[in-house]
Design an enzyme around this catalytic site. Sequence first.
Site, PDB file in Angstrom:
ATOM      1  N   MET A  21       0.930  -1.215   0.011  1.00  0.00           N
ATOM      2  CA  MET A  21      -0.013   0.043   0.066  1.00  0.00           C
ATOM      3  C   MET A  21       0.888   1.265  -0.049  1.00  0.00           C
ATOM      4  SD  MET A  21      -3.416  -0.942   2.021  1.00  0.00           S
ATOM      5  CE  MET A  21      -2.936  -0.492   3.668  1.00  0.00           C
ATOM      6  N   GLU A  26      11.664  -0.277   5.415  1.00  0.00           N
ATOM      7  CA  GLU A  26      12.690  -1.151   5.354  1.00  0.00           C
ATOM      8  C   GLU A  26      12.109  -2.598   5.154  1.00  0.00           C
ATOM      9  OE1 GLU A  26      16.016  -1.893   4.863  1.00  0.00           O
ATOM     10  OE2 GLU A  26      16.177   0.201   4.215  1.00  0.00           O
ATOM     11  N   HIS A  28       9.310  -3.388   3.667  1.00  0.00           N
ATOM     12  CA  HIS A  28       8.922  -3.516   2.168  1.00  0.00           C
ATOM     13  C   HIS A  28      10.319  -3.922   1.513  1.00  0.00           C
ATOM     14  CE1 HIS A  28       5.503  -0.535   3.403  1.00  0.00           C
ATOM     15  NE2 HIS A  28       4.670  -1.818   3.075  1.00  0.00           N
ATOM     16  N   GLN A  55     -10.648  -2.898   1.644  1.00  0.00           N
ATOM     17  CA  GLN A  55     -10.005  -3.617   2.641  1.00  0.00           C
ATOM     18  C   GLN A  55     -10.217  -2.647   3.994  1.00  0.00           C
ATOM     19  OE1 GLN A  55      -6.216  -4.427   1.008  1.00  0.00           O
ATOM     20  NE2 GLN A  55      -5.000  -3.789   2.943  1.00  0.00           N
ATOM     21  N   GLY A 145       4.944 -10.097   3.917  1.00  0.00           N
ATOM     22  CA  GLY A 145       5.547 -10.055   5.354  1.00  0.00           C
ATOM     23  C   GLY A 145       4.907 -11.069   6.391  1.00  0.00           C
ATOM     24  N   SER A 184       3.756   1.543   7.956  1.00  0.00           N
ATOM     25  CA  SER A 184       3.371   2.520   7.619  1.00  0.00           C
ATOM     26  C   SER A 184       2.754   3.525   8.597  1.00  0.00           C
ATOM     27  CB  SER A 184       2.706   2.675   6.035  1.00  0.00           C
ATOM     28  OG  SER A 184       3.375   1.919   5.279  1.00  0.00           O
TER      29      SER A 184
HETATM   30  P1  AMP Z   1       1.289  -2.732   3.477  1.00  0.00           P
HETATM   31  O1  AMP Z   1       2.081  -1.883   2.574  1.00  0.00           O
HETATM   32  O2  AMP Z   1       1.335  -2.470   5.030  1.00  0.00           O
HETATM   33  O3  AMP Z   1       0.126  -3.309   2.912  1.00  0.00           O
HETATM   34  O4  AMP Z   1       2.314  -4.120   3.544  1.00  0.00           O
HETATM   35  C1  AMP Z   1       2.887  -4.603   2.233  1.00  0.00           C
HETATM   36  C2  AMP Z   1       3.581  -5.825   2.420  1.00  0.00           C
HETATM   37  O5  AMP Z   1       4.452  -5.703   3.338  1.00  0.00           O
HETATM   38  C3  AMP Z   1       2.788  -7.210   3.443  1.00  0.00           C
HETATM   39  O6  AMP Z   1       3.115  -8.339   2.952  1.00  0.00           O
HETATM   40  C4  AMP Z   1       3.269  -6.661   4.807  1.00  0.00           C
HETATM   41  O7  AMP Z   1       3.190  -7.901   5.517  1.00  0.00           O
HETATM   42  C5  AMP Z   1       4.769  -6.434   4.316  1.00  0.00           C
HETATM   43  N1  AMP Z   1       5.246  -5.434   5.385  1.00  0.00           N
HETATM   44  C6  AMP Z   1       4.623  -4.517   6.319  1.00  0.00           C
HETATM   45  N2  AMP Z   1       5.371  -4.257   7.240  1.00  0.00           N
HETATM   46  C7  AMP Z   1       6.609  -5.115   7.505  1.00  0.00           C
HETATM   47  C8  AMP Z   1       7.737  -5.243   8.321  1.00  0.00           C
HETATM   48  N3  AMP Z   1       7.658  -4.525   9.177  1.00  0.00           N
HETATM   49  N4  AMP Z   1       8.483  -6.323   8.047  1.00  0.00           N
HETATM   50  C9  AMP Z   1       8.339  -7.315   6.878  1.00  0.00           C
HETATM   51  N5  AMP Z   1       7.354  -7.051   6.230  1.00  0.00           N
HETATM   52  C10 AMP Z   1       6.303  -6.050   6.334  1.00  0.00           C
END
Ligand code: AMP
Length: 281
Positions: A21, A26, A28, A55, A145, A184
């Site tokens: 998103m 770090e 990502h 979502q 993640g 984020s």
């Molecule tokens: P988001 O942008 O928050 O939807 O996350 C995108 C992807 O990054 C998802 O697969 C999350 O699980 C992963 N992610 C978010 N935060 C972390 C983190 N601190 N460590 C590892 N992966 C992460």
Amino acid sequence: MQRQALAWRREGRSVGFVPTMGYLHEGHLSLIRRARREVGPGGLVVVSIYVNPTQFGPTEDLDRYPRDVRRDLRLCREEGVDVVFLPSDASMYPGRDRGDYSTWVVEEQLTRSMEGSSRPTHFRGVTTVVAKLFHLVLPDVAVFGAKDYQQAAVIRRMVRDLNFPIRIVVAPTVREPDGLALSSRNAYLSPAERGQATVLWRAIQEARRRVRAAGANGVAAGTLRRMVERLVAGCPDARLDYVEFFEPESLRPLKRVARGAHMALAVWVGRTRLIDNGRLR
Ligand code: AMP
């Protein structure tokens, strides 16, 4: 995007995909590096940046979700990402503004607890947008993640149940030096809230210690829950949404918690909802 992906497929090139998103950190970037490793030197890495409206619940933070596409694009370039896919709402959900978008992907078992019970329409949005992104990007491998543990389990199940020809890789959670999982949403936290936000990591660490000390019989889930409630109560701006102890594959809740169990929790810190999880090794 799909035309490009079909062309790559005809050329026999391997595609790794990281859905996000945006407002990249770090965590990502670690997924992007993992995707690169998975596809190898001749492969391609695609990152999508899409704040998926379906979502978010009606009272959630869709409108204030942090965004900085210019910075995200710079980071992706520095990481050697081949394509950044930035779909629009109109292309992802045609007709939704007129109420005539009507097809959804729903997982009915793993989504009942935790994030699914706190955020009733959340996973329907996640599975639907990820299925759509998979159809558009046609990846060989997609990297998620461990930070969103239940989400990764739900995606694995969807891929299995609906025969997506995609390998799912789950990469470890990246943390700040004090244990706070990168997110984020951490950008929302005031300095005082940022200090208290370590309570999630402290709860996981303390549960780990207790489960280790207990040996084979384990600890009653209720005892661990009360420990977490006390830790959270010690933070003036924090409120526990849920904490669960469960079997790591099925997500089935456990009454007694021994090594190998998994825990996940959600905590409001001020107006910011944070989640974290960990294996009780
Ligand atoms: P988001 O942008 O928050 O939807 O996350 C995108 C992807 O990054 C998802 O697969 C999350 O699980 C992963 N992610 C978010 N935060 C972390 C983190 N601190 N460590 C590892 N992966 C992460």
